[in-house]
Design an enzyme around this catalytic site. Sequence first.
Site, mmCIF file in Angstrom:
data_model
loop_
_atom_site.group_PDB
_atom_site.id
_atom_site.type_symbol
_atom_site.label_atom_id
_atom_site.label_comp_id
_atom_site.label_asym_id
_atom_site.label_seq_id
_atom_site.Cartn_x
_atom_site.Cartn_y
_atom_site.Cartn_z
ATOM 1 C CB CYS A 96 -0.893 -0.006 1.245
ATOM 2 S SG CYS A 96 -2.031 1.384 1.355
ATOM 3 C CG HIS A 108 -5.464 -2.318 -1.342
ATOM 4 N ND1 HIS A 108 -4.596 -2.918 -0.458
ATOM 5 C CD2 HIS A 108 -5.143 -1.001 -1.349
ATOM 6 C CE1 HIS A 108 -3.790 -1.983 0.053
ATOM 7 N NE2 HIS A 108 -4.103 -0.816 -0.479
ATOM 8 C CD GLU A 109 -6.389 1.634 -4.010
ATOM 9 O OE1 GLU A 109 -6.658 2.598 -3.264
ATOM 10 O OE2 GLU A 109 -5.246 1.165 -4.123
ATOM 11 C CG HIS A 160 -7.536 2.913 1.083
ATOM 12 N ND1 HIS A 160 -6.804 3.110 2.234
ATOM 13 C CD2 HIS A 160 -6.703 2.266 0.225
ATOM 14 C CE1 HIS A 160 -5.590 2.601 2.085
ATOM 15 N NE2 HIS A 160 -5.510 2.084 0.875
#
Length: 171
Positions: free
Chosen positions: A92, A134-135, A138
Amino acid sequence: MSEVSKLLEPNNRALRVRIESVSKDCNREKVRQDLIDSMEHYQGVGLSANQIGIMERVFIMYENVDIRKILTCFNPKILETSKEQILMDEGCLTYPGIWLKVKRPIAVLFEYEDEKGEKHQKELQGLSSRIFQHEYDHMEGTDFTQKVSRLKIDRAMKKLNKTVKRLQKSK
């Protein structure tokens, strides 16, 4: 090309807040370009707006890493994930040099808006699916460090510190 935005530090509160949606007055084209310029500058494969201090529900990613095809997702929403999961190394931009083995579904079905506000539905598999998830995390106020044990994070930090020391000695 716009100015490259600075990445927020891992302990910044903005990274722990769930972002509900894109604001009505968001300049989507500008935010998209800021994200692209910053992701390319930091040599990432994806970047969420909150990682650079933009509190809008949007991220960009390489839909296809090999040809660097960019996908911009405003107001992304996961509709379905595959039952089958895979354990892979993940990094990351917020945690440079840290690699953790994270288990995630192999495929994801989602909807999103593009920079014009038009809705789309898409399915991604493999590495593209992993980058998307993953994004997306966020946007939800979490990150990959929350998907592994404290022990695994400590081991990754020790490994990084050894590498840094070895590189410093070789100078």
